[in-house]
Scaffold this motif. Sequence first.
Motif, PDB file in Angstrom:
ATOM      1  N   SER A  78     -25.517 -23.438   5.524  1.00  0.00           N
ATOM      2  CA  SER A  78     -25.137 -24.844   5.490  1.00  0.00           C
ATOM      3  C   SER A  78     -25.542 -25.430   4.149  1.00  0.00           C
ATOM      4  N   ILE A 135     -20.339 -31.663  12.813  1.00  0.00           N
ATOM      5  CA  ILE A 135     -19.994 -30.649  13.811  1.00  0.00           C
ATOM      6  C   ILE A 135     -19.202 -29.513  13.166  1.00  0.00           C
ATOM      7  N   GLU A 136     -18.310 -29.875  12.263  1.00  0.00           N
ATOM      8  CA  GLU A 136     -17.515 -28.835  11.594  1.00  0.00           C
ATOM      9  C   GLU A 136     -18.418 -27.882  10.815  1.00  0.00           C
ATOM     10  N   GLU A 161     -21.465 -27.291  11.443  1.00  0.00           N
ATOM     11  CA  GLU A 161     -22.208 -26.558  12.457  1.00  0.00           C
ATOM     12  C   GLU A 161     -21.352 -25.397  12.986  1.00  0.00           C
ATOM     13  N   GLU A 162     -20.077 -25.689  13.157  1.00  0.00           N
ATOM     14  CA  GLU A 162     -19.166 -24.703  13.707  1.00  0.00           C
ATOM     15  C   GLU A 162     -18.955 -23.539  12.741  1.00  0.00           C
ATOM     16  N   LYS A 209     -20.934 -22.632  10.515  1.00  0.00           N
ATOM     17  CA  LYS A 209     -22.191 -21.928  10.450  1.00  0.00           C
ATOM     18  C   LYS A 209     -22.316 -20.980  11.633  1.00  0.00           C
ATOM     19  N   SER A 210     -21.820 -21.443  12.785  1.00  0.00           N
ATOM     20  CA  SER A 210     -22.085 -20.675  13.996  1.00  0.00           C
ATOM     21  C   SER A 210     -21.394 -19.323  13.950  1.00  0.00           C
ATOM     22  N   SER A 213     -29.058 -30.883  17.060  1.00  0.00           N
ATOM     23  CA  SER A 213     -27.699 -31.234  16.665  1.00  0.00           C
ATOM     24  C   SER A 213     -27.211 -32.396  17.511  1.00  0.00           C
TER      25      SER A 213
END
Lengths: 122, 545
Positions: free
Chosen positions: B170, B266-267, B269-270, B272-273, B287
């Motif tokens: 991130s 959120i994007e 985070e996504e 990254k996931s 989060s």
Amino acid sequence: MQPSKNKLYDSELKIMEVLWKNGDTKAKQIAEILSEEVGWNINTTYTLIKRCIKKGAIQRIEPNFLCRPLIPKEQVQQAETEELINKIYDGSADKLFAALLGRKRLTSEQIEKLREIVGELE
Amino acid sequence: MPLLETSLSAAPIILLILLLRPAIKKFLPKNTLIILWTAIFLKLLFSHVNSFWEQPHGFNAEGISQIEISSDSTIPAAEPDEAPFSEQSESNYKISLSEKNPENKKNLFSSAILPLGTAITTLYFIISYFRCLNEFKTSLPLKNEFTENWLKNHLIKRKISVRQSDKISSPLTYGIFRPVILLPKQTFPKNEKRLNFVFLHEYIHIRRFDALLKLICVAALCLHWFNPAVWLMYIFFNRDIELSCDETTVKKSGLSEKAEYALTLIEMEERKSGLSPFYSPFGKNFSQERIIAVMKTKKIKFPAAVSGTALIIALASVFVFPTPKSFGVEAKAEQSHTQNTASLNETYSEYTPYGLTVNSEDGKLYYNGNQVRRFDDIISEGFFGTKAVGYYEKNGVTDIKAVRENNKLKGLEVISEDKAAKESENGEKSDFSANQPDLLENLASEYGLEYNKNEKALYFEGNRVRLFWDSLNSESLPTSGNPPFVSTVSNWDSKGVIDVYVNRDYKEKDKNGNGKLLNLRIADKQEFDQNTSLFETLTTPQETP
């Protein structure tokens, strides 16, 4: 394709690029070129060269720490980038850091839940 | 103040802030939290540093006990929990002489385990830090139209550069003096608007020197590694720094943008996931907390800003500001102690010839057969070293005070009921000093002020002194808060009409390591007024009409 432990990161590919372009090059020269080009200091460049040697991408020839590329350019393609995500070196210093600060990755359900929250509160 | 004590005294404040945190988050600017945390870090870091440097043998491996020289002791310094109320330095000095003392367990902790833990924690963080930094350094510069334009429009004195790495998940910022915004490879958000949010967020971190704050926080953590409350604070500080940064980002972009900003988070985070199969409840909670906080961002109204400031001042004055010594004396006076008779005997042996005895059965003080209620003595040691011995027992009937002439004990004096009542009445009313006549008299003689016995007040050039302020080791005024490393001697008398400062030459040191004493200075009108507002809020909130 090479085994995944030999995947080269972007920084290492940068070293390889110099070698692909110029052929065998002294480490010192690589450092000079990259200092100019991407602002790395000598230590950073040498660290990366050593990592490339360890991964079998570069052969070190004495004298003068001459570097010879062992992998052709074509072999290293962008296809590998997807897999790189697995090896993410999280920005938060270390695993303990990450755990403490909650910088772990989320599952897709969790992400969906977050989107719902935004929708609800909007 | 010794490390352990600072640490212990910080714990309740940390827990209190954590308790208040949800309310603060909801109603006040989130900066409030950052300021509070930072104040506590600084206190944790610096409050004992003076004594640390002055005790080179403190960490001696041979188990020699730690000698505490409480260099920041000002006027009669008696530590709140010390009983009898002899000064810290004295009691610890005793310990250091008797190495076989069973209390050495405590000393083993402070002389071996404590520094060892600090060393390990520090080493761990330093290694992690440099490992990361070296990895970040292998990043590649990112030059495109968007970043170049963006940087042109967001100039600060430090040069910001933007780089990219495939080793992070991130966006982040590193470097304090030459800040770098580091972006993950291929983690570019959908559109420029979202990319702009990412940049703005990092830019705000840079502008507020958050990287430096985090380092300070880690330093405090290394020193107080044994305190779980400090670890909690560390975790929540790191969260709050993000929340506060989010808040500023949203406010700068306009409140209508908050949903878009939340979706950007959120994007990120996504992306990254990625392929992570791990379930992490901790990460999820944060989060979620972040997203909800962003969505609930609202305009801070004026009353909230005011109450935020008030909260900061209130909490800071409890913990971070120097404890006015007299508060300590008063607080002590209310406690009733059961003491170890042996140590009492030792402390009071000096007074035995004059009729003061320690009863071996109940461990209480008696004077000529009557149980003592209150006992006070002030002994000056050198220019600023003042030792105070105090005692209070609710059920006692006689108040005694030691009489000294040129610092030599001359006898004991029984304070009459009337006088005692008057004194305690005065003591309750007064603010900074308990108006303990002994202390003021002592202060007056050390600085060449006049002391009026009837009014129990200090006079200088014929005027009653309101604020007396001496910053011992480096220049500091009451209005500058309580900067680290500064010891002060101060007294406040609300009936006074002038404020007096002590001028010192801080380049030249006297034998106590304080600035060389030059002269006394009367504050000008402006300073006087500033002090009025400062001290009135600090000392007498209930008296404001």
